[in-house]
Each structure stands twice: as C-alpha cells, then as structure tokens.
Design a protein around this motif. Structure first.
Motif, short mmCIF file in Angstrom:
data_model
loop_
_atom_site.label_atom_id
_atom_site.label_comp_id
_atom_site.label_asym_id
_atom_site.label_seq_id
_atom_site.Cartn_x
_atom_site.Cartn_y
_atom_site.Cartn_z
N ASP A 10 0.86 -1.19 0.00
CA ASP A 10 0.00 0.00 0.00
C ASP A 10 0.89 1.22 0.00
O ASP A 10 1.92 1.24 0.69
N ASP A 11 0.53 2.26 -0.75
CA ASP A 11 1.39 3.45 -0.77
C ASP A 11 1.07 4.40 0.38
O ASP A 11 1.73 5.42 0.54
N GLU A 12 0.06 4.06 1.18
CA GLU A 12 -0.24 4.85 2.37
C GLU A 12 0.50 4.22 3.54
O GLU A 12 0.12 3.15 4.04
N VAL A 13 1.52 4.91 4.01
CA VAL A 13 2.39 4.32 5.04
C VAL A 13 1.62 3.97 6.31
O VAL A 13 1.88 2.93 6.93
N ILE A 15 -1.46 3.02 6.60
CA ILE A 15 -2.26 1.80 6.39
C ILE A 15 -1.35 0.57 6.48
O ILE A 15 -1.68 -0.41 7.16
#
Lengths: 127, 448
Positions: A10-13, A15
């Motif tokens: 995921d590119d949302e750290v 998450i």
C-alpha cells in the motif's frame, strides 16, 4: 511451525503500518511495500503465504501486480486479498479470473481483515 | 318609344317630302304626287335596308361587346392570379430567407437533403465538419459531400423508412481528437405524405462528454481521497480501543496519526468547498498588505517535513526587498502550499525543489516560482493542468490527487487577486510553476 508470512502492499504508510502491526501482534511475519513494483520483487524473494494489496499504487497498480503474480508459475498459487478505497476496483469477472480471494473496501476494520486473512489461509491450506 | 335606327329613314323621308313640296318644280299635280311617292318609297327602301343592316351590325356589335367583356373579365382574372402568384412567390422567398437565417444562425451543424439525397441547404458548421463549401455544394449528392459513411447511411435509411424523428450518437474520428455528436434526423413530408427531404442536425457533445467523464473521475478520486485518511482514522481508533497499542509511546503515535489524518480530511473538504465558493463568488476575502517572501518562508517551513520523508531538499531564495502585495494571506499561503506539495508529490526521492520569490519592478509584480526535478508534464497536457478535476494521465501512478489543487491556485491568483499563473515543464526533467501578484506602491503602505 514457522510463522505464516504476509506481504502488505500500500502506498499509504499509515495503512501499511497498522495492518502490519495487527498481523504481527497475531503471530504473522510481515513484509511491506509502498508500490507495486517493490511488492512484486518482494513476492519473488520472500514467497509470502498471502498478499494484501491496495489497488492504486505508484509504478504498478494492484491489478497489474496480481496479473504478474498469477502469470508466474512459482507465485500463482498465493492467495490474494485486495484492500482498496476505490468503490469499483475490480469486476466480478476479473476477481474470478485472477483468483482474488477477497476484495475489501476502505475504511476497514483491522480485526475483520485479520479474520479474512486467517480464513483465506485456512481454505487455501485445505485445497 | 321610337328606336334610334328608325330615326334616320324617317328623317330621309321627311327631308324628301319637304324637298318635293318646297322645290319649285313645274308640272302637273300628279307628277309631283308621284315624285313624292317615289321619294317616300326610296326613303322607305333605304330605311329598310339601313334597318336590316343596322340590326346585323348591332348584333355583331353586341357580340363583340360581349366578347370584349369576357376578354376583359379574363384579363382581370389572370391579372389577379398573377398578383396572387407574385405575392405567393414573395411569401415563399421570405419564408426561404427566414429558414436560411434560422439555419445559418444555429451553432449546430444543419444539413437539408431532397428526396434524391441531394443537398438542398446546409450551414457553415456543417461545411466545417465535412469540409465542403456551401456555395458549391447545393444539389450535389450527399455521399459526395459527407465523408462519414455512417451518417450517409442514416440519412438514406431515415428517408426510405419514413420515420419522423430519429436520434443517434455518432463519433467522428479525426486526426486530432474524436468528436461526439448527438445526431437528430427528421423527415420532411409533402402534401401527399411522401418524404420529400431529410433534415439532419448535429449537436457537438464532445465537451459535455469530457465534463461528464471528468465528473465521474472526480467522484472516484474524491471518494478515494476521502476514504484514505478515514481508513487510517478508523483503523488506528480500533487498534486503540482493542488495546493493540501496548505502550504509551505507541498510543501517542496513534493519537497523532488520527489527528493528522483528520486534518488531511479537513483540508481536502476545504479544497472542494473553496473551489465551489470561489466559483460562485461566495468566498470571504480579507485583503491586506502582505509580503510574499514571508508567506513563502512560512509555507516552505510547513512543507519541509513532508519533503524530508522523500529526502527532497527545499531551497528557498527570498528577496529582501519591498514586496508587499494586496492579498488574502491565508489564500496566498494555500497557493504556495499547494504548489509546494505538488512539487514534492511529483518529485522522486532525493530530488530538489527551488523556491524563488522576487520582485519585478518593471512589470510592477511580485513573482514566486517553484521549480522541481520531478517527472514533468507532457507538452500536450500542460495547457490542461489548471482545469478542474484534470489529472495528468502519465503521472496518475506517481501520486494521488483530486485534480483540484491547481484549479484552486488558478482561481485564487487570477479570479480573487487579478494576478497571473504560469507553468513550464519538461518530461523527465521537472516542472516550474509560479504566479505573479501586482505590487502595492510603497506610498500607499506608508500612508496607512
């Protein structure tokens, strides 16, 4: 018995961190990637037992990652869970064709995600 | 009463009688009597002859008179008919001119064909779409003029099937971008209810389609952007509730993440609302004399931690000069932050961002330029980057966004502050975004 290994992409750290923490707290080994290309590289290296991937990621989307994994004979058996904020990430036909075990939408409950991971791994082991 | 034609012989007889009686003739009485009788007889014969002749002449005259009357009647009838026809022709000409004026003033393309599929009338937009000259196209077969086979087929099939109205969506491929038209085909009927022609109206819906697509993309992007911080908030809250954060440090970290993500959510909602407020003219603007260099300095401070996550260096060069502009400080701060965060977003790890704030006295403006070493924007997309909801396709995978940030920058600079925005870019090398605001004169500031 070795801990089961999960790849979280995921590119949302935040998450990635929260999912990794929930899984680690429940006895999983976790490897993480913040883009599709990195996730595929880790797949080849680490051979995870299950993949949790976002849809929209830099360099390679979740869908492209799944396509690549499914076309690699060494990886194609790995069960995959898609975790996405996109309402219509993949069609039912794609889900079936690419053998995506679950497609969960964000916002999500880490507890529920853990439940899905365990049940997908169980049904995968039963096969 | 005595008829007129008797008068002449009677008059001749009487004259003869008077002559006989008055002329001093010698001779016997009987001779004079005989002469009288002869004169009277002669007058009678002449009178009879004249009577007969006169009657014939009169009959002929009557007939001629009647003929003349009939001819005159006919002539006036045809005169009336000619007048009527002239009026009708005038009326038809006027109607034709009205129809032409209507057709020529319509921005949609209009084509009118006859029963043999020949062009009767068309307007300029039609000529432009199909590349024919109106003055040379009249009465030419439609398939020679209209290059789009699909449309020619529709015209012919509508005429033969006699359907009153039919609507189609047609896509015309061209060298540049394809155009989409709403095509309405209507049949024209004569008095015998036979189709004597077809009217085609082509309404260009390319832009509507693009806007609709942009709106769909916007809803998709916005829902994604709203859900992402929301996902963090709910996930970390649940972890806290479930006691998954074992120590104080982890708990504090979670609280901080929740707070940051809530702020991110709020910023996004504010962006959406601000665009809408500026567009509708409902935004409250608090203009005051402010220094652009100071706004830039504060914004750079704010963005530095975000840039540091990607090991991007931010180099700010701010002029120590009089650079006061009459602006809403919060709005211009938002402009700089939006441009800076875009620069960070689209610059790969380890890149560099240079911020330059200067004064151009010759132009009377304060100029801020933000240059990055990022992915750059393809030349054919650069003119669209300030459009609402527009996202550079090639860079979609680099970073997420709603396509609102740059539109907001444009609205704030140009619509609210009467400034100017600019952009230059080269794919693979980086982009340079900036804006100019009119300077406030030093005297004005001193006077305050």
């Amino acid at each position: 018995m070795d801990n089961r290994k999960v790849l979280v992409a995921d590119d949302e750290v935040h998450i990635v961190n929260v999912v990794a923490m929930k899984l680690r707290n429940n006895g999983f080994d976790v490897v993480t990637a913040d883009n599709g290309a990195e996730a595929y590289r880790l797949c080849c290296e680490e051979k995870p037992d299950i993949i949790i991937t976002d849809y929209q990621m830099p360099q390679m989307t979740g869908l492209e990652l799944i396509e690549k994994v499914r076309s690699n004979p060494d990886l194609k058996h790995i069960p995959i869970i898609m975790l996405t904020a996109r309402g219509f990430a993949i069609e039912d036909e794609q889900k079936e064709r690419l053998n995506v075990a679950e497609c969960l939408s964000k916002p999500f409950s880490p507890k529920e995600l853990l439940g899905y991971v365990e049940s997908v791994l169980q049904s995968s082991a039963a096969k | 009463m005595i008829k007129k034609y008797y008068l002449f012989p009677i008059a001749v007889g009487l004259l003869g009688l008077i002559a006989v009686l008055t002329i001093p003739l010698g001779g016997a009485y009987w001779a004079r009597t005989m002469l009288c009788i002869l004169v009277a007889a002669a007058a009678g014969v002449i009178a009879w002859y004249l009577y007969i002749e006169n009657k014939t002449l009169l009959a002929q005259f009557e007939s001629l008179k009647n003929d003349f009357k009939a001819q005159r009647e006919k002539a006036s009838q045809s005169n009336r008919e000619t007048k009527d026809m002239r009026l009708q022709v005038q009326l038809l000409k006027r109607q034709k001119r009205n129809t032409e004026a209507i057709i020529y003033s319509i921005s949609d393309a209009v084509i009118v064909t006859d029963a043999s599929d020949r062009l009767l009338m068309a307007n300029e937009p039609a000529g432009e779409i199909f590349g024919f000259k109106l003055e040379q196209a009249t009465l030419k077969p439609i398939d020679e003029l209209v290059t789009k086979n699909e449309l020619v087929k529709l015209i012919k099939s509508s005429r033969s099937s006699r359907v009153r109205h039919v609507k189609h969506e047609l896509v015309f491929e061209s060298a540049e971008t394809p155009s989409t038209y709403n095509c309405t085909i209507s049949c024209i009927y004569d008095d015998d209810n036979e189709v004597c022609g077809v009217v085609v109206v082509l309404h260009d819906i390319t832009r509507e389609k693009e806007i609709s697509q942009m709106k769909n993309d916007f809803v998709s992007h916005v829902s994604h952007e709203l859900k992402t911080p929301l996902a963090s908030i709910t996930a970390y809250s649940e972890m806290l509730v479930d006691g998954e954060a074992n120590d104080e440090k982890t708990r504090n970290e979670f609280y901080s993440i929740i707070q940051n993500q809530a702020q991110r959510l709020n910023r996004l909602i504010e962006d959406i609302l601000n665009v809408s407020r500026i567009e509708s003219g409902l935004i409250k603007v608090n203009k005051e004399s402010v220094s652009t260099a100071l706004i830039v300095r504060d914004a750079v401070q704010m963005i530095k931690s975000y840039a540091a996550e990607k090991e991007i260096t931010v180099d700010a060069q701010t002029a120590i000069v009089f650079d006061q502009v009459n602006a809403d400080k919060d709005m211009i701060s938002q402009v700089v932050i939006n441009l800076l965060s875009n620069a960070v977003k689209y610059t790969p790890n380890g890149g560099k961002i240079t911020v330059n704030s200067e004064v151009d006295e010759s132009e009377g403006v304060a100029r801020v330029t933000i240059t990055d070493t990022g992915v750059g924007i393809p030349a054919d997309e650069i003119s669209h980057v300030f459009e609402k909801f527009y996202r550079v396709k090639a860079n979609n995978k680099c970073a997420k966004g709603t396509g609102l940030g740059l539109n907001l920058v444009k609205q704030i600079v140009e619509k609210v502050h009467q400034g100017r925005i600019f952009v230059t870019s080269e794919v693979g090398k980086g982009s340079s975004f900036g804006f100019e605001l009119p300077l406030v004169s030093a005297e004005k500031v001193m006077a305050k």
